[in-house]
Design an enzyme around this catalytic site. Structure first.
Site, PDB file in Angstrom:
ATOM      1  N   HIS A   7       0.814  -1.211   0.000  1.00 14.22           N
ATOM      2  CA  HIS A   7       0.000   0.000   0.000  1.00 14.22           C
ATOM      3  C   HIS A   7       0.853   1.269   0.000  1.00 14.22           C
ATOM      4  O   HIS A   7       2.041   1.251   0.330  1.00 14.22           O
ATOM      5  CB  HIS A   7      -0.929   0.017   1.220  1.00 14.22           C
ATOM      6  N   GLU A  50      -2.208  -7.056   7.173  1.00 18.28           N
ATOM      7  CA  GLU A  50      -0.879  -7.018   7.771  1.00 18.28           C
ATOM      8  C   GLU A  50      -0.836  -7.894   9.025  1.00 18.28           C
ATOM      9  O   GLU A  50      -1.872  -8.276   9.585  1.00 18.28           O
ATOM     10  CB  GLU A  50      -0.518  -5.565   8.121  1.00 18.28           C
TER      11      GLU A  50
END
Length: 262
Positions: A24, A124
């Site tokens: 990201h 994550e």
């Protein structure tokens, strides 16, 4: 069957899935130097610019499917990029347990931007009690954890969260499911630094445990791998050429540690 310069043969196309795995863009907590984990933190202004630069680089690239972590920093990056993509072969099948973001899924032969399919398995690593903390706070409040992490960086869980071993099992299962769903296809994945390392491990047949901290993953970098049922191949790692005109891109993350405030 194509052969690499080393003499090794690449697997046949029909049995291979090619993944383009993107970290990201910079988040607001990357800027502040805080651990994020699975807290839903948005992109910073710089992060949106990074995503736009990646979108320009990938304009017109065909992908059979697009997947994203359901955390907003990954999903926002995905939405900025996919507006510029085309969809050559999408069949309209929606993966079980995954959710499409945006409009209804197009049918066979449709063109235009592909839908972004959400997969929580691409989140994550869960940093548990470390969420929101910076490096000085960790050293003060979690010295025992840091000592255990140095001794065993693979199996030591974050306090109240996951270890790298846990992350490898969780997100590795997501990659294998995508591989089974898209044999012979090209798949674009928007995710996080820890999960990019998992992708590298899958491509290489495992990662030396101490090597995790030596893999630096830049915001919006592209890592390309091939996966088959029998193994994988690493085609490219941490490619961030589209960011060359920017002064700096954050590399630290929830595996290496938070980036420092600029």
């Amino acid at each position: 069957m194509p052969r690499l310069a080393t003499g090794f043969s690449l697997p046949g196309h029909a049995e291979t899935t090619e993944f383009w795995v993107v970290r990201h863009g910079e988040s607001t907590w990357n800027v502040l130097g805080r651990y994020q984990g699975q807290v839903d933190v948005p992109l910073s202004l710089e992060g949106r610019l990074q995503a736009a630069m990646l979108a320009e680089r990938l304009t017109g690239q065909p992908f059979d499917a697009v997947y994203s972590s359901d955390l907003s920093r990954a999903l926002e990056t995905a939405r900025i990029v996919t507006e510029r993509l085309t969809l050559p072969l999408f069949t309209g099948a929606q993966p079980t347990g995954m959710q499409a973001s945006g409009a209804s899924l197009p049918g066979p032969g449709a063109s235009g931007p592909p839908p972004v399919q959400l997969d929580p398995g691409l989140r994550e690593i869960d940093v548990g009690l470390l969420s929101g903390k910076d490096t000085p706070q960790l050293r003060l409040e979690h010295a025992d954890y840091l000592e255990a992490l140095r001794a065993d960086p693979w199996a030591t869980p974050r306090p109240g969260g996951e270890s790298m071993k846990d992350l490898y099992a969780r997100s590795g299962a997501s990659f294998q499911e995508m591989r089974r769903r898209h044999p012979g296809g090209r798949v674009l994945v928007f995710t996080h630094g820890g999960v990019v390392r998992v992708a590298v491990g899958l491509a290489l047949g495992g990662v030396v445990h101490e090597a995790w901290a030596r893999l630096s993953v830049t915001n919006t970098s592209v890592t390309r791998i091939l996966l088959t049922a029998a193994g994988g191949t690493l085609l490219g790692f941490n490619d961030s050429a589209h960011l060359e005109s920017l002064n700096e891109a954050t590399e630290a993350d929830d595996v290496l540690g938070p980036g420092q405030p600029s």
